[in-house]
Design a protein around this motif. Structure first.
Motif, mmCIF file in Angstrom:
data_model
loop_
_atom_site.group_PDB
_atom_site.id
_atom_site.type_symbol
_atom_site.label_atom_id
_atom_site.label_comp_id
_atom_site.label_asym_id
_atom_site.label_seq_id
_atom_site.Cartn_x
_atom_site.Cartn_y
_atom_site.Cartn_z
ATOM 1 N N CYS A 71 0.781 -1.160 0.003
ATOM 2 C CA CYS A 71 -0.175 0.124 -0.024
ATOM 3 C C CYS A 71 0.786 1.179 -0.145
ATOM 4 C CB CYS A 71 -0.769 -0.073 1.197
ATOM 5 S SG CYS A 71 -1.831 1.616 1.413
ATOM 6 N N MET A 72 0.635 2.108 -0.914
ATOM 7 C CA MET A 72 1.429 3.319 -1.002
ATOM 8 C C MET A 72 0.499 4.720 -0.516
ATOM 9 S SD MET A 72 1.035 3.876 -5.194
ATOM 10 C CE MET A 72 -0.078 3.537 -5.909
ATOM 11 N N SER A 73 -0.418 4.401 0.237
ATOM 12 C CA SER A 73 -1.070 5.473 0.887
ATOM 13 C C SER A 73 -1.742 6.374 -0.277
ATOM 14 C CB SER A 73 -0.615 6.484 1.835
ATOM 15 O OG SER A 73 -0.022 5.244 2.747
ATOM 16 N N CYS A 82 -6.615 6.009 -3.547
ATOM 17 C CA CYS A 82 -7.733 5.674 -4.437
ATOM 18 C C CYS A 82 -8.785 4.957 -4.050
ATOM 19 C CB CYS A 82 -7.074 4.657 -5.633
ATOM 20 S SG CYS A 82 -5.879 5.446 -6.689
ATOM 21 N N CYS A 83 -8.540 4.222 -2.992
ATOM 22 C CA CYS A 83 -9.695 3.419 -2.269
ATOM 23 C C CYS A 83 -10.488 4.119 -1.350
ATOM 24 C CB CYS A 83 -8.845 2.444 -1.265
ATOM 25 S SG CYS A 83 -7.856 2.951 -0.153
ATOM 26 N N LEU A 84 -9.880 5.414 -1.112
ATOM 27 C CA LEU A 84 -10.901 6.234 -0.285
ATOM 28 C C LEU A 84 -11.621 7.432 -1.217
ATOM 29 C CD1 LEU A 84 -7.953 7.415 2.211
ATOM 30 C CD2 LEU A 84 -9.916 5.597 2.397
ATOM 31 N N CYS A 120 -7.975 -0.318 -6.337
ATOM 32 C CA CYS A 120 -6.680 -0.091 -5.613
ATOM 33 C C CYS A 120 -5.428 -0.583 -7.042
ATOM 34 C CB CYS A 120 -6.626 -1.118 -4.519
ATOM 35 S SG CYS A 120 -4.813 -1.277 -3.952
ATOM 36 N N PRO A 121 -4.754 0.328 -7.073
ATOM 37 C CA PRO A 121 -3.578 0.040 -8.074
ATOM 38 C C PRO A 121 -2.623 -1.101 -7.740
ATOM 39 C CG PRO A 121 -3.100 2.072 -7.026
ATOM 40 C CD PRO A 121 -4.400 1.885 -6.347
ATOM 41 N N LYS A 122 -2.543 -1.359 -6.569
ATOM 42 C CA LYS A 122 -1.593 -2.341 -6.015
ATOM 43 C C LYS A 122 -2.586 -3.697 -5.825
ATOM 44 C CE LYS A 122 1.520 0.122 -6.121
ATOM 45 N NZ LYS A 122 2.651 -0.175 -7.261
ATOM 46 N N ASN A 123 -3.563 -3.851 -6.181
ATOM 47 C CA ASN A 123 -4.707 -5.343 -6.069
ATOM 48 C C ASN A 123 -4.416 -5.510 -4.869
ATOM 49 O OD1 ASN A 123 -5.277 -5.062 -8.739
ATOM 50 N ND2 ASN A 123 -3.294 -5.913 -9.445
ATOM 51 N N ILE A 124 -4.263 -4.823 -3.638
ATOM 52 C CA ILE A 124 -4.511 -5.525 -2.320
ATOM 53 C C ILE A 124 -6.123 -5.772 -1.905
ATOM 54 C CG2 ILE A 124 -4.550 -4.351 -0.044
ATOM 55 C CD1 ILE A 124 -2.475 -2.798 -0.963
ATOM 56 N N PRO A 125 -5.987 -6.996 -1.474
ATOM 57 C CA PRO A 125 -7.295 -7.574 -1.361
ATOM 58 C C PRO A 125 -7.947 -6.901 -0.155
ATOM 59 C CG PRO A 125 -5.694 -9.039 -0.408
ATOM 60 C CD PRO A 125 -5.047 -7.912 -0.931
HETATM 61 S S1 SF4 Z 1 -5.783 2.166 -3.122
HETATM 62 FE FE1 SF4 Z 1 -4.605 0.494 -2.341
HETATM 63 S S2 SF4 Z 1 -2.405 1.485 -2.479
HETATM 64 FE FE2 SF4 Z 1 -3.861 3.078 -2.616
HETATM 65 S S3 SF4 Z 1 -4.113 3.554 -0.537
HETATM 66 FE FE3 SF4 Z 1 -5.676 2.415 -0.999
HETATM 67 S S4 SF4 Z 1 -5.127 0.513 -0.067
HETATM 68 FE FE4 SF4 Z 1 -3.171 1.579 -0.583
#
Ligand code: SF4
Ligand code: SF4
Ligand code: FES
Lengths: 271, 274
Positions: free
Chosen positions: B172-174, B177-179, B246-251
């Motif tokens: 995660c790079m903070s 996007c998810c927000l 999420c660009p990092k495909n974090i589940p």
């Molecule tokens: S979108 Fe993914 S990478 Fe970006 S803040 Fe959210 S969890 Fe982290």
């Protein structure tokens, strides 16, 4: 949060508890009640499959009507602590809807930009809640609280004539379905569809919220279960509305009279 | 979003792409739209939104020929690992450094719309203040507590299986996007509201990451205290947009459910313990 003593509202202080309670009440008692309610109502259709109902209906009687009336009597006369069940149910519905409105105000839909299926369900969950509670108020208001001015034909529902008065309240008249009857019947279709969707989708999200389905695969599997349940309940709900709206009122009434074995009380409010 | 279509070579292998950009001179100032044209040719092969913004900054003239101020944006790494350049491109939130022009505007005359993220206060043009992203990480104590006055020695062994799960979460790079895509994460310009409004998917996922870490576990109780407080895990509405963007495909939705489970257990044990 650490050093500053900030004013925290009651809604904030009990945020987690209230939200979990909101989720819980949607399943027990409301969802469980919905299942049994739809089972009872759809007995107007599947009741004909049970031999006992054919006997109950008597010669020339309608077995579905007999099944439905039998269930209504069972609920009204035999079920213990009915008043407590009703109070719990109403308290739950009141809390679930009022707090649900509050939750809806904390979010802002963005389906225009992010038209994902899950996002649509997020929106539909709220819309179905609004329509659902309006439908519940109309449904109970007209059939139980005597808002007969909102019923096509002004029928007053009675437990003794449960099936025939219900059919009249949807049809508007014995002979044919009036315009108002069509409107109300379609309204019922919409109302029950919204409530069933709300329950099935809520059941799916509740499993995530409570942490029962953690992996994406588990969420998917539980999704199939909820979809199957939703489809089943939807079919029950639609078939019940359709069966009542197309019921032969005279035959239903004579079945009901037969069932009462001669104790002929006049049905009030029949147009 | 336009899929990765093959760029159609146009006349002389050069094409013009229009950038429609939401401009704002500063916090609280009104938004206006300006359009710029950027020539894409062999020399600018592999162009991305940032390289085009650099071009626009060097030639701040709109398509109407009006001279204007250079467009302001934020960026650091230029390789999609810092999250600073996140903005709304053609209606969807993503990193501008990895938004390739050949993919999002493959044809002559294609238009690209650029807007700042809507959940954070705009500093200027496409540059927003993402402080709340980090504030919310602090709410869930998203770190390993190793500060002290003496050497603590080596930590406990990390099980390989947990490492696997944690590795993905740790990417995660903070970025936010998810927000930006979350219907439950609404804009709050007053920092006083940050502690009681939804923490967001990234913070839930980071709480999971550090609760799984053998040393990070020491703060697990405090993290769950925050997550069962106002704006915690229960405020998620399960729209599941976060995991899609999420660009990092974090589940993220798995993290949310995992924290939902931990919060359920935490609140029940708390009820019987305290
Ligand atoms: S979108 Fe993914 S990478 Fe970006 S803040 Fe959210 S969890 Fe982290
Ligand atoms: S699943 Fe929860 S955190 Fe993710 S976008 Fe939906 S509401 Fe937001
Ligand atoms: S500049 Fe770091 S992610 Fe784009």
């Amino acid at each position: 949060m650490d050093t500053q003593a900030r004013k925290v509202s009651v809604l904030d202080r009990y945020d987690f508890l209230l939200r979990r309670l909101h989720s819980l009440t949607g399943i027990v008692p409301i969802g469980v009640f919905l299942i049994f309610h739809l089972l009872t109502n759809s007995s107007i259709g599947w009741g004909t499959l049970d031999k006992r109902n054919v006997e109950r209906a008597g010669l020339g009687g309608h077995a579905g009507v007999a099944a439905f009336n039998h269930d209504v009597h069972f609920i009204n006369d035999t079920l213990p602590f009915l008043i407590f069940i009703e109070i719990t149910l109403w308290a739950s519905i009141a809390f679930h809807s009022v707090y649900g409105f509050y939750i809806a105000t904390t979010g802002r839909s963005n389906v225009k930009r992010y038209g994902y299926q899950g996002n649509w369900r997020y929106v539909l969950q709220r819309v179905s809640g609004y329509i659902g509670i309006l439908f519940i108020l109309y449904h109970v208001g007209t059939l139980r609280w005597g808002w007969t001015f909102l019923v096509p034909g002004g029928t007053r529902w009675s437990a003794e004539y449960a099936a025939s008065t219900m059919a009249l309240a949807l049809r508007g008249s014995v002979e044919n379905v009036t315009v108002a009857g069509v409107v109300v019947s379609l309204g019922y279709m919409l109302g029950v569809s919204m409530l069933v969707f709300h329950f099935a989708n809520g059941l799916w999200t509740a499993a995530i919220s409570w942490g029962l389905t953690v992996s994406a695969a588990a969420q998917k599997r539980w999704g199939y279960v909820c979809t199957a349940l939703g489809v089943g309940l939807m079919l029950m709900a639609w078939s019940a509305v359709a069966a009542f709206a197309t019921l032969d009122v005279d035959r239903a009434e004579s079945t009901e009279r037969n069932m009462q074995k001669g104790s002929l009380t006049e049905r009030a409010g029949r147009p | 979003m336009t899929g990765p279509t093959q760029p159609k070579p146009s006349a002389a292998d050069s094409r013009s792409v229009r950038f429609r950009i939401a401009r704002c001179d500063g916090p609280g100032k009104p938004t206006r739209w300006e359009t710029f044209a950027v020539k894409i040719d062999r020399e600018s092969a592999g162009a991305n939104v940032i390289s085009c913004l650099q071009h626009i900054a060097a030639h701040p003239v709109t398509v109407e020929g009006k001279r204007t101020t250079p467009v302001v944006w934020d960026s650091v790494c230029l390789e999609e690992v810092c999250g600073a350049c996140t903005m709304v491109i053609n209606g969807k939130v993503r990193q501008s450094c990895s938004a390739l022009i050949d993919q999002i505007a493959p044809n002559d005359g294609d238009e690209v719309t650029l807007e700042p993220m809507s959940r954070f206060p705009v500093i200027r043009d496409l540059w927003v203040d993402r402080s709340r992203v980090f504030h919310n990480l602090k709410r869930v104590k998203a770190w390993v507590p190793i500060d002290g006055t003496y050497h603590l020695g080596s930590g406990p062994r990390e099980p390989a299986k947990a490492q696997d799960t944690r590795y993905t979460l740790s990417t995660c790079m903070s970025c936010g996007c998810c927000l930006e895509a979350c219907p439950q994460f609404t804009r709050q310009d007053d920092p006083a509201a940050w502690d009681t409004t939804f923490v967001g998917a990234h913070a839930l996922s980071q709480a999971r990451l550090f609760n799984m870490h053998e040393t990070g576990k020491q703060l697990a109780g405090e993290r769950l205290e925050a997550l069962t407080g106002p704006g915690g895990v229960a405020d998620c509405g399960n729209a599941q947009n976060c995991v899609k963007v999420c660009p990092k495909n974090i589940p993220l939705t798995e993290s949310i459910a995992a924290m939902g489970r931990a919060a359920t257990i935490h609140s029940v044990t708390r009820f019987f313990k305290k």
